[in-house]
Design a protein around this motif. Structure first.
Motif, PDB file in Angstrom:
ATOM      1  N   LEU A  31       0.846  -1.196   0.000  1.00 19.07           N
ATOM      2  CA  LEU A  31       0.000   0.000   0.000  1.00 19.07           C
ATOM      3  C   LEU A  31       0.882   1.246   0.000  1.00 19.07           C
ATOM      4  CD1 LEU A  31      -2.533   1.815   0.541  1.00 19.07           C
ATOM      5  CD2 LEU A  31      -2.213   1.272   2.974  1.00 19.07           C
ATOM      6  N   LEU A  32       0.656   2.116  -0.976  1.00 22.01           N
ATOM      7  CA  LEU A  32       1.384   3.386  -1.029  1.00 22.01           C
ATOM      8  C   LEU A  32       0.396   4.540  -1.085  1.00 22.01           C
ATOM      9  CD1 LEU A  32       4.081   2.522  -3.744  1.00 22.01           C
ATOM     10  CD2 LEU A  32       4.245   2.249  -1.265  1.00 22.01           C
ATOM     11  N   VAL A  33       0.739   5.627  -0.394  1.00 20.94           N
ATOM     12  CA  VAL A  33       0.006   6.882  -0.509  1.00 20.94           C
ATOM     13  C   VAL A  33       1.024   7.943  -0.902  1.00 20.94           C
ATOM     14  CG1 VAL A  33      -1.390   8.601   0.672  1.00 20.94           C
ATOM     15  CG2 VAL A  33      -1.680   6.171   1.219  1.00 20.94           C
ATOM     16  N   ASP A  34       0.865   8.477  -2.090  1.00 21.77           N
ATOM     17  CA  ASP A  34       1.871   9.388  -2.654  1.00 21.77           C
ATOM     18  C   ASP A  34       3.257   8.771  -2.615  1.00 21.77           C
ATOM     19  OD1 ASP A  34       0.284  11.556  -3.493  1.00 21.77           O
ATOM     20  OD2 ASP A  34       0.159  12.327  -1.444  1.00 21.77           O
ATOM     21  N   GLY A  35       3.325   7.479  -2.898  1.00 20.30           N
ATOM     22  CA  GLY A  35       4.613   6.796  -2.989  1.00 20.30           C
ATOM     23  C   GLY A  35       5.218   6.385  -1.664  1.00 20.30           C
ATOM     24  N   VAL A  36       4.475   6.595  -0.580  1.00 20.95           N
ATOM     25  CA  VAL A  36       4.990   6.290   0.754  1.00 20.95           C
ATOM     26  C   VAL A  36       4.161   5.167   1.368  1.00 20.95           C
ATOM     27  CG1 VAL A  36       5.280   7.202   3.093  1.00 20.95           C
ATOM     28  CG2 VAL A  36       5.809   8.634   1.111  1.00 20.95           C
ATOM     29  N   PRO A  70     -17.131  -0.538  -3.441  1.00 19.10           N
ATOM     30  CA  PRO A  70     -15.931  -1.207  -2.928  1.00 19.10           C
ATOM     31  C   PRO A  70     -14.682  -0.680  -3.626  1.00 19.10           C
ATOM     32  CG  PRO A  70     -17.202  -2.684  -4.334  1.00 19.10           C
ATOM     33  CD  PRO A  70     -18.025  -1.452  -4.140  1.00 19.10           C
ATOM     34  N   GLY A  71     -13.543  -0.922  -2.987  1.00 18.36           N
ATOM     35  CA  GLY A  71     -12.295  -0.433  -3.564  1.00 18.36           C
ATOM     36  C   GLY A  71     -12.055   1.039  -3.309  1.00 18.36           C
ATOM     37  N   HIS A  72     -12.763   1.586  -2.323  1.00 17.95           N
ATOM     38  CA  HIS A  72     -12.558   2.975  -1.932  1.00 17.95           C
ATOM     39  C   HIS A  72     -12.133   3.028  -0.463  1.00 17.95           C
ATOM     40  CE1 HIS A  72     -14.631   5.269  -5.366  1.00 17.95           C
ATOM     41  NE2 HIS A  72     -14.522   4.010  -5.754  1.00 17.95           N
ATOM     42  N   LYS A 144     -12.130   8.216  -1.216  1.00 18.78           N
ATOM     43  CA  LYS A 144     -11.319   8.210  -2.440  1.00 18.78           C
ATOM     44  C   LYS A 144     -11.098   6.793  -2.956  1.00 18.78           C
ATOM     45  CE  LYS A 144      -8.716  12.500  -2.147  1.00 18.78           C
ATOM     46  NZ  LYS A 144      -7.410  13.140  -2.276  1.00 18.78           N
ATOM     47  N   ALA A 145     -10.992   6.671  -4.278  1.00 22.73           N
ATOM     48  CA  ALA A 145     -10.741   5.369  -4.905  1.00 22.73           C
ATOM     49  C   ALA A 145      -9.315   4.911  -4.624  1.00 22.73           C
ATOM     50  CB  ALA A 145     -10.975   5.462  -6.403  1.00 22.73           C
ATOM     51  N   LEU A 146      -9.159   3.603  -4.446  1.00 18.26           N
ATOM     52  CA  LEU A 146      -7.849   3.049  -4.102  1.00 18.26           C
ATOM     53  C   LEU A 146      -7.003   2.726  -5.323  1.00 18.26           C
ATOM     54  CD1 LEU A 146      -9.065   0.638  -1.289  1.00 18.26           C
ATOM     55  CD2 LEU A 146      -7.882   2.815  -1.002  1.00 18.26           C
ATOM     56  N   LEU A 153      -1.924   0.333  -4.983  1.00 13.95           N
ATOM     57  CA  LEU A 153      -1.860  -1.009  -4.393  1.00 13.95           C
ATOM     58  C   LEU A 153      -1.095  -1.907  -5.343  1.00 13.95           C
ATOM     59  CD1 LEU A 153      -5.495  -1.482  -3.045  1.00 13.95           C
ATOM     60  CD2 LEU A 153      -3.422  -1.083  -1.744  1.00 13.95           C
ATOM     61  N   LEU A 154      -0.112  -2.627  -4.805  1.00 10.36           N
ATOM     62  CA  LEU A 154       0.754  -3.474  -5.625  1.00 10.36           C
ATOM     63  C   LEU A 154       0.753  -4.888  -5.049  1.00 10.36           C
ATOM     64  CD1 LEU A 154       3.735  -0.959  -5.760  1.00 10.36           C
ATOM     65  CD2 LEU A 154       1.955  -1.252  -7.492  1.00 10.36           C
TER      66      LEU A 154
END
Length: 199
Positions: A31-36, A70-72, A144-146, A153-154
Motif C-alpha cells: 500500500l502506497l500513498v503518494d509513494g509512501v 468497494p475499492g474505496h 477516495k478510490a484506491l 496497491l501493488l
DNA sequence: GTTCGGATCTTCT
DNA sequence: GAAGATCCGAACC
C-alpha cells in the motif's frame, strides 16, 4: 524488494467478497500513498451484520463511505486523535470494510520517520493510528478510490509461494469479540501486537 | 517486563 | 455524560 518486482494489484485483488476474505487476501499487498508506505502485514474485517462495525445500524454521515462502492477508502477519527484507514469491500450497500492495522515499511522511510517523529522502523506503521500518521492520511482521503492517486496497491508476484497468515480475535473492541477476523503475516516483526500472546 | 492515565473529539444516550 | 476499531510516556514491578 523494489517497485519493479511488483505487479498492479487491481489484477489480483478483488474487493467484492466478504470483508474477512478480503482482509486475508490483503496480507502481503503493498500500500502506497503518494509513494509512501509498505507491505500490509495486519488487517481486520468489519461488517454491518456485527455490532463492532461502524456500519452496524446502517448508513450515517460518519460512515457513509462504507456503504459506497468497494475499492474505496473509509477514514475515521479514532479517540479524537488518530486517523485510521479502511478499504471498503463487498458490493455496494453492505457496509463492509477492512481496517489496515500495520505495514512493513518499504517506501518513503524518511518521510514516514519525519511524520512520526520517530526513527524505529518497527514502530513506524505498527498500529492503525500509526499507519494513518506515517502515510499522511486524514479526513480528506475519505471516499477516495484506491486504484488512483494518491493511492497505489501493488500485489505480490503470483509466482511466489503464498504467505503464512495468522488469524485471531480483533483488537480494541468490546462487542463481537468472538469473531476471528484479525489477520496477520506469520512471524512479522511489524505487527501491532503478536498473535497468540504467550504461546 | 507490565499497568495506568492523559490526550482529544465525534457520536450517541 | 459516556464510550470509543488508539498511542504514548510515566510509574512500578
Amino acid at each position: 524488494m523494489t517497485a519493479a518486482d511488483l505487479l498492479p494489484a487491481a489484477l489480483t485483488i478483488g474487493f467484492d467478497g466478504p470483508s474477512h476474505e478480503v482482509a486475508r487476501r490483503l496480507i502481503g499487498v503493498t500500500l502506497l500513498v503518494d509513494g509512501v508506505g509498505g507491505r500490509i502485514v495486519e488487517t481486520e474485517a468489519y461488517d454491518s451484520t456485527e455490532p463492532a462495525a461502524h456500519s452496524f445500524g446502517g448508513p450515517r454521515p460518519r460512515n457513509v463511505a462504507l456503504f459506497g462502492p468497494p475499492g474505496h477508502a473509509y477514514v475515521y477519527r479514532s479517540y479524537g486523535i488518530h486517523w485510521c484507514l479502511n478499504f471498503v469491500c463487498r458490493e455496494s450497500g453492505h457496509g463492509a470494510g477492512v481496517l489496515i492495522r500495520a505495514l512493513e515499511p518499504t517506501h518513503g522511510l524518511a518521510r514516514m520517520r519525519e511524520r512520526r517523529g520517530l526513527d524505529d522502523l518497527r514502530l513506524l506503521c505498527a498500529g492503525p493510528g500509526r499507519v494513518g500518521q506515517a502515510l499522511g492520511v486524514d479526513d480528506s482521503f475519505n471516499g477516495k478510490a484506491l486504484d488512483a492517486p494518491p493511492f497505489a496497491l501493488l500485489a505480490r508476484p503470483g509466482d511466489r509461494p503464498p504467505l503464512a497468515v495468522e488469524v485471531g480475535p480483533r483488537i480494541g473492541i468490546s462487542k463481537a469479540i468472538e469473531l476471528p477476523w484479525r489477520f496477520g503475516e506469520k512471524g512479522s516483526r511489524f505487527l501491532s501486537k503478536p498473535f497468540r500472546p504467550a504461546g
